[in-house]
Design an enzyme around this catalytic site. Structure first.
Site, short mmCIF file in Angstrom:
data_model
loop_
_atom_site.label_atom_id
_atom_site.label_comp_id
_atom_site.label_asym_id
_atom_site.label_seq_id
_atom_site.Cartn_x
_atom_site.Cartn_y
_atom_site.Cartn_z
N THR A 115 0.83 -1.21 0.00
CA THR A 115 0.00 0.00 0.00
C THR A 115 0.86 1.25 0.00
O THR A 115 0.63 2.18 -0.78
CB THR A 115 -0.92 0.01 1.23
OG1 THR A 115 -1.68 -1.19 1.27
CG2 THR A 115 -1.85 1.21 1.19
N TYR A 126 -13.18 -4.45 -2.40
CA TYR A 126 -14.32 -4.09 -3.27
C TYR A 126 -15.25 -5.27 -3.52
O TYR A 126 -16.45 -5.16 -3.33
CB TYR A 126 -13.85 -3.48 -4.61
CG TYR A 126 -14.99 -2.84 -5.38
CD1 TYR A 126 -15.50 -1.62 -4.99
CD2 TYR A 126 -15.56 -3.48 -6.46
CE1 TYR A 126 -16.56 -1.04 -5.67
CE2 TYR A 126 -16.63 -2.93 -7.14
CZ TYR A 126 -17.13 -1.70 -6.75
OH TYR A 126 -18.18 -1.15 -7.42
N TYR A 168 -2.72 -10.11 4.98
CA TYR A 168 -2.79 -8.70 5.37
C TYR A 168 -4.24 -8.31 5.60
O TYR A 168 -5.04 -8.34 4.67
CB TYR A 168 -2.14 -7.86 4.27
CG TYR A 168 -2.13 -6.36 4.45
CD1 TYR A 168 -2.36 -5.75 5.67
CD2 TYR A 168 -1.87 -5.54 3.36
CE1 TYR A 168 -2.33 -4.37 5.81
CE2 TYR A 168 -1.84 -4.16 3.47
CZ TYR A 168 -2.08 -3.58 4.71
OH TYR A 168 -2.05 -2.21 4.83
N ARG A 196 -9.40 -0.18 4.62
CA ARG A 196 -9.23 -0.02 3.18
C ARG A 196 -10.06 -1.00 2.38
O ARG A 196 -10.51 -0.69 1.28
CB ARG A 196 -7.74 -0.21 2.80
CG ARG A 196 -6.87 1.00 3.14
CD ARG A 196 -5.46 0.79 2.60
NE ARG A 196 -4.60 1.93 2.86
CZ ARG A 196 -4.41 2.95 2.03
NH1 ARG A 196 -5.04 2.97 0.86
NH2 ARG A 196 -3.61 3.94 2.35
#
Length: 296
Positions: A48, A111, A137, A142
């Site tokens: 990220t 998403y 992770y 996020r």
């Protein structure tokens, strides 16, 4: 007990870019030399903080190869290859293995918001295409998805899943994972400010943002924890608490890149849709660097 990819502090490397937005691989090599010379325990490439979401597949692979070559076996290099597209994650993970990476960092699908069962199948499919060990992770802020403790237990039984970067911000969840999975799943803090709390209950280290700036200090904090000197670790962590908080004045990696540029690292700006640090935060960041004794 599974073999750990690392203990201590791993830096989630920023991706330096030129004024035209292209990758600056020479600067990337310089950053890696700085990290290793400062005593960092491991490196995480193209995560990220490394802006993987805005990189092409070719750029992603180029950075993985560069990181492995620059580290030259001196510290473990863990390549972030997770995706919400299982096939893409699988291909990228195989490319990381071909590049010589020591391990993988696999974020939960974002998403799509799969089920817990879908997550397990997703990781199993990716790992069937590589022999590398992996750290999963968990970053619900996020991804909109949180790994349950029950799922962690199942994942811990996979021979290639050796750890988790736990960035939920929930120390109670980290404690539950450690209690349930024991030595089958190493827990690493995904939040700099929670490094000492998580290591005090059995965590093995941190995958850090602010170690881009202070790798030696982050290594020392973790070393103190691993040696059970939590009082000294706490004192050092408190010294840099304002810096940890400043790294999230805006979304990561906007603040860390701004701070590094202020300190002369010349890593360039983030790629759109991320922008330069808002001017209202610049004095705050400057003051924080000064208070931490980091002003250039």
């Amino acid at each position: 007990m599974k073999k750990l990819l690392f203990t201590g502090a791993a830096t989630a490397l920023v991706t330096p870019m030129g004024s035209d937005g292209s990758l600056n691989l020479e600067k990337y090599k310089e950053l890696i030399e700085f990290q290793i010379g400062s005593g960092i325990d491991a490196l995480v490439a193209v995560a990220t903080t490394g802006e993987n979401a805005v990189l092409s597949g070719k750029e992603h692979r180029s950075l993985m190869r560069c990181a492995v070559e620059a580290a030259a076996g001196r510290v473990p290099v863990i390549c972030s290859t997770g995706s919400n597209d299982t096939a893409y994650g699988s291909d990228t993970s195989k490319a990381a293995e071909d590049a010589g990476a020591d391990g993988l960092l696999l974020v939960t699908p974002y998403y799509n918001k799969c089920t817990q069962a879908g997550l397990i199948k997703h990781f199993e499919k990716i790992l069937s295409n590589t022999s590398l060990p992996a750290i999963v992770y968990n970053v619900p802020s996020r991804t909109g998805f949180n790994i349950s403790v029950e799922t962690y237990k199942i994942l811990s039984q996979h021979p290639q899943i050796v750890g988790v970067k736990e960035a939920s911000g929930n120390v109670a969840q980290a404690a539950a994972i450690i209690a349930e999975c024991k030595d089958e799943l190493a827990v690493y803090s995904g939040n700099d400010e929670l490094t000492v709390p998580i290591m005090s209950i059995g965590g093995k280290g941190v995958i850090s943002v602010m170690s881009n700036i202070i790798p030696s200090a982050m290594h020392s904090i973790c070393s103190l924890c691993l040696n059970n000197d939590f009082a000294a670790a706490k004192d050092l962590a408190v010294k840099y608490l304002s810096l940890a908080n400043a790294m999230f004045l805006e979304v990561n990696p906007i603040p860390v890149k701004a701070a590094m540029n202020m300190l002369g690292f010349d890593v360039g700006d983030p790629r759109l849709p991320l922008t330069q640090l808002d001017q209202k935060y610049v004095p705050v960041l400057c003051k924080t660097l000064e208070q931490c004794g980091l002003s250039k």
